[in-house]
Enzyme design. Structure first.
Site, PDB file in Angstrom:
ATOM      1  N   LYS A  20      -0.483  72.932  73.329  1.00 44.23           N
ATOM      2  CA  LYS A  20      -0.675  73.229  74.744  1.00 44.23           C
ATOM      3  C   LYS A  20       0.576  72.830  75.515  1.00 44.23           C
ATOM      4  O   LYS A  20       1.199  71.800  75.210  1.00 44.23           O
ATOM      5  CB  LYS A  20      -1.907  72.454  75.240  1.00 44.23           C
ATOM      6  N   SER A  66      -8.849  73.777  80.264  1.00 40.38           N
ATOM      7  CA  SER A  66      -7.502  74.268  80.504  1.00 40.38           C
ATOM      8  C   SER A  66      -6.704  74.515  79.236  1.00 40.38           C
ATOM      9  O   SER A  66      -5.573  74.988  79.295  1.00 40.38           O
ATOM     10  CB  SER A  66      -6.751  73.261  81.389  1.00 40.38           C
ATOM     11  N   SER A 106     -11.755  70.151  78.775  1.00 38.19           N
ATOM     12  CA  SER A 106     -10.772  71.194  78.483  1.00 38.19           C
ATOM     13  C   SER A 106     -10.530  71.485  77.012  1.00 38.19           C
ATOM     14  O   SER A 106      -9.810  72.425  76.685  1.00 38.19           O
ATOM     15  CB  SER A 106      -9.438  70.861  79.168  1.00 38.19           C
TER      16      SER A 106
END
Length: 390
Positions: A32, A109, A133
């Site tokens: 990420k 996210s 997330s």
């Protein structure tokens, strides 16, 4: 590698070979875009975030740990803006395609990481979990995912949001890969012995949509057969919405404190992100004091429910992935409902593993298992055993 689903940060081309020998040799992973990768800017999902920031010269702990284990890094993945999102739609980099639920959000996210694993673009991927997330995209994309015990793993080189809730997490498509990656990151062998008592949290299943509870029922039954003892309990006697309110008080306040210096530079940001930060700025000391008292109650509740040898289960999300492109007014109540099932992660800091294996109208939905502090490996053992217990 061709990225046809928009999972990787546009304009980046990253490949870092892992160690020649290690337990993860032959596996690929993505990170990420909150994790530092030496020689590349950390974008944070907002094109103004890297401005004025030095390019990292060393890898984040989690990235380096996977490389040392022999896994090869194949790219950095799209994230909701500065990790302040739960559905996975980015105003800057777009919405990664959820191949297991076409036309639906991947969840955020850690949207790009989950989407990349689901599409087979990598074997595993790093995400972060503050308010859900990793857990939410695991459920929406039909993946294994973990939010580890808070504070167990270093977060060096990982962009922070709300420090008392932030964790590193990861995804995999199958239980064997999930267990292999987890054993290396946790630095602990996955046990063969399983917990001996299962708590089914009736308030969470009642809160979820009826179709979700029905879809997960066979998986819960299999889990109970595997564990051997089953008991129905309430997770949150005060109310799931009360726990959610506490998390929505603490997390935005900490996020505002984290990003306040950046906000002062007047960066571009989506309305929803700006709104959340301003809500955090408006949290009073009295409200924060109440929320921290509720956190103490939540931790006490989990401590009493989960002595050694006990785990509990709940739906990871109250519904499957919603459609992409919903309006802000349509998204807001969905976010609040999700928080009601995810809030205790940040409040109590207990490890949680989301397990795939159920669908609602063809859309994935996850079942979560939760244990006491430090029982991460035991939860992974359950997930691995459940895959073969069909």
């Amino acid at each position: 590698m061709t990225d046809s689903i928009g999972a990787f940060v546009p304009g980046t081309d990253i490949r870092v070979e892992g160690a020649a020998e290690g337990p993860l040799t032959g596996l690929t992973f993505a990170a990420k875009d909150l994790f530092d990768v030496a020689g590349y800017p950390t974008g944070g999902g907002n094109h103004d975030w890297p401005t004025g920031r030095a390019v990292p010269t060393r890898n984040a702990w989690a990235v380096q740990r996977l490389l040392d284990g022999g896994a090869t890094l194949v790219g950095k993945t799209v994230t909701d803006e500065v990790s302040l999102g739960i559905l996975g739609e980015s105003a800057f980099d777009g919405t990664p395609v959820n191949v297991n639920a076409p036309g639906r959000v991947p969840g955020g996210s850690s949207s790009g990481s989950a989407a990349a694993v689901a599409a087979g673009l990598c074997d595993t991927a790093l995400g972060t979990d503050t308010g859900g997330s990793v857990r939410v995209p695991s459920s929406f994309c039909g993946l294994y995912g973990i939010r580890p015990t808070h504070g167990r793993l270093p977060v060096d080189g990982m962009m922070t949001q709300a420090p008392t809730s932030d964790t590193t997490g990861w995804f995999a498509r199958d239980a064997a890969t999930f267990a292999k990656v987890s054993a290396h990151l946790l630095d602990e062998a996955i046990p063969t012995d399983l917990p001996t008592r299962l708590l089914v949290t009736t308030d969470t299943f009642a809160f979820a949509e009826d179709a979700v509870a029905e879809a997960l029922a066979p998986l819960v039954d299999r889990l109970a057969e595997l564990i051997g003892a089953r008991e129905d309990v309430l997770l949150a006697p005060q109310g799931l919405s009360v726990w959610a309110r506490a998390q929505r008080t603490i997390q935005p306040r900490e996020a505002y404190e984290t990003f306040k210096p950046w906000i002062d530079t007047n960066p571009r940001m989506a309305f929803g992100v700006a709104r959340g930060l301003m809500q955090g700025a408006a949290v009073t000391e009295t409200e924060l004091g109440w929320a921290n008292q509720m956190r103490r109650e939540a931790r006490g509740r989990l401590k009493s429910l989960l002595p050694a040898g006990t785990i509990l289960c709940l739906p990871t999300t109250p519904f499957p992935a919603p459609p992409t492109g919903l309006s802000i007014s349509q998204q807001t109540p969905l976010r609040e409902l999700i928080t009601c099932l995810c809030a205790f992660g940040g409040l109590a800091g207990r490890p949680q593993v989301s397990i795939p294996g159920a669908t609602v109208d063809g859309l994935p939905i996850g079942l979560s298992i939760v244990g006491g502090p430090g029982t991460d490996a035991a939860l992974i053992a359950v997930a691995r055993a459940l895959e073969s217990h069909r």
